[in-house]
Design an enzyme around this catalytic site. Structure first.
Site, mmCIF file in Angstrom:
data_model
loop_
_atom_site.group_PDB
_atom_site.id
_atom_site.type_symbol
_atom_site.label_atom_id
_atom_site.label_comp_id
_atom_site.label_asym_id
_atom_site.label_seq_id
_atom_site.Cartn_x
_atom_site.Cartn_y
_atom_site.Cartn_z
ATOM 1 C CB CYS A 294 -0.984 -0.028 1.173
ATOM 2 S SG CYS A 294 -0.368 0.681 2.717
ATOM 3 C CG ASP B 138 -3.459 15.031 3.763
ATOM 4 O OD1 ASP B 138 -4.134 14.111 4.227
ATOM 5 O OD2 ASP B 138 -3.588 15.434 2.583
ATOM 6 C CG ASN C 132 -12.311 8.926 7.261
ATOM 7 O OD1 ASN C 132 -13.085 9.394 8.088
ATOM 8 N ND2 ASN C 132 -11.600 9.687 6.434
ATOM 9 N N GLY D 224 -15.614 6.411 4.217
ATOM 10 C CA GLY D 224 -14.847 7.169 3.225
ATOM 11 C C GLY D 224 -13.344 6.943 3.333
ATOM 12 C CG HIS E 7 -4.899 7.294 7.222
ATOM 13 N ND1 HIS E 7 -5.384 6.195 6.559
ATOM 14 C CD2 HIS E 7 -5.572 8.357 6.706
ATOM 15 C CE1 HIS E 7 -6.313 6.572 5.685
ATOM 16 N NE2 HIS E 7 -6.452 7.882 5.770
ATOM 17 C CG HIS F 9 -7.262 12.608 8.361
ATOM 18 N ND1 HIS F 9 -6.751 13.016 7.161
ATOM 19 C CD2 HIS F 9 -7.926 11.452 8.116
ATOM 20 C CE1 HIS F 9 -7.114 12.155 6.214
ATOM 21 N NE2 HIS F 9 -7.830 11.195 6.768
#
Lengths: 109, 109
Positions: A2, A28, A82, A88, A95, A97
Site C-alpha cells: 500500500c 498530508d 475513517n 470514506g 491513519h 488525520h
C-alpha cells in the site's frame, strides 16, 4: 504494497514531522487546514477496526507528543479516522488525520 | 459537574447503546448521520489530549465491540474526537463520535 507502506519504506517521499520505532507522522499532501498531519503505524493494519488495543495505546502517546511538537496542544485540534466504505476510507492502512493550526469547521459527517 | 458526567450518573437521560464498567455509548441527541453515537469514558478526562494511553486501549476495544453490535463494522464508519478551541470541542469530557449507517461526507475540517 500500500502507498503508506511505501512511504514508510522510503519508496515514496513524505515530509516527516515526527517518527519513532513504531509510528510515523507526515504532512498530508492535500492539507485541508494549516496543520494537517497523518499519523500511521509502521506495521500495516487495514483500519482502526483491526488495530490491537495496545498499539492504539502507543499511538495515543505518539499523537499527544506530536501535537506538543507542532504547537497545537493548547490551541486544539481534531482527530479523525475513517474506516471502510461508509467511512470514506481512501487508503487501507490505518491513519489518523490531525487537523489544527486554525479553527476547524463544524463537525461534519 | 459536566453534562456527560451527569449522563453517567443518570441525572440526565440518554439512550444507551452499550455500556461496561468503564465506558458508555449513547445516541447523539442531534445525529448528523443515521448512526451517530457518542462514546465516553466514565472517568472524567477533559479530552483526548490527557487520556492515559491504557484507557485509550480499553476504549479502542469498547468501540470495536460497539460497531459490531450496531451492525456498522462491515459497512464502515468515521471516528472523530475534537480537542480544545480550534478542534471545536463542545463538551469538555472526552468523547468520540461514531458516524455511520450511511456514507459519511468528504472528510471535512
Amino acid at each position: 504494497m500500500c502507498i503508506f507502506c511505501k512511504i514508510i519504506n522510503g519508496e515514496i517521499p513524505s515530509q516527516t514531522i515526527l517518527e519513532d520505532e513504531n509510528f510515523l507522522a507526515f504532512n498530508d499532501i492535500n492539507p485541508s487546514k494549516k496543520v494537517h498531519i497523518l499519523v500511521i503505524p509502521k506495521e500495516h493494519y487495514d483500519s482502526f477496526d483491526v488495530i490491537p488495543p495496545k498499539i492504539m495505546a502507543s499511538m495515543t502517546e505518539f499523537i499527544q507528543k506530536l501535537v506538543s511538537k507542532v504547537g497545537i496542544k493548547n490551541s486544539g485540534y481534531r482527530l479523525i479516522t475513517n474506516i471502510g466504505v461508509d467511512g470514506g476510507q481512501e487508503v487501507k492502512h490505518l491513519h489518523f488525520h490531525v487537523l489544527g493550526g486554525e479553527k476547524v469547521g463544524k463537525m461534519v459527517s
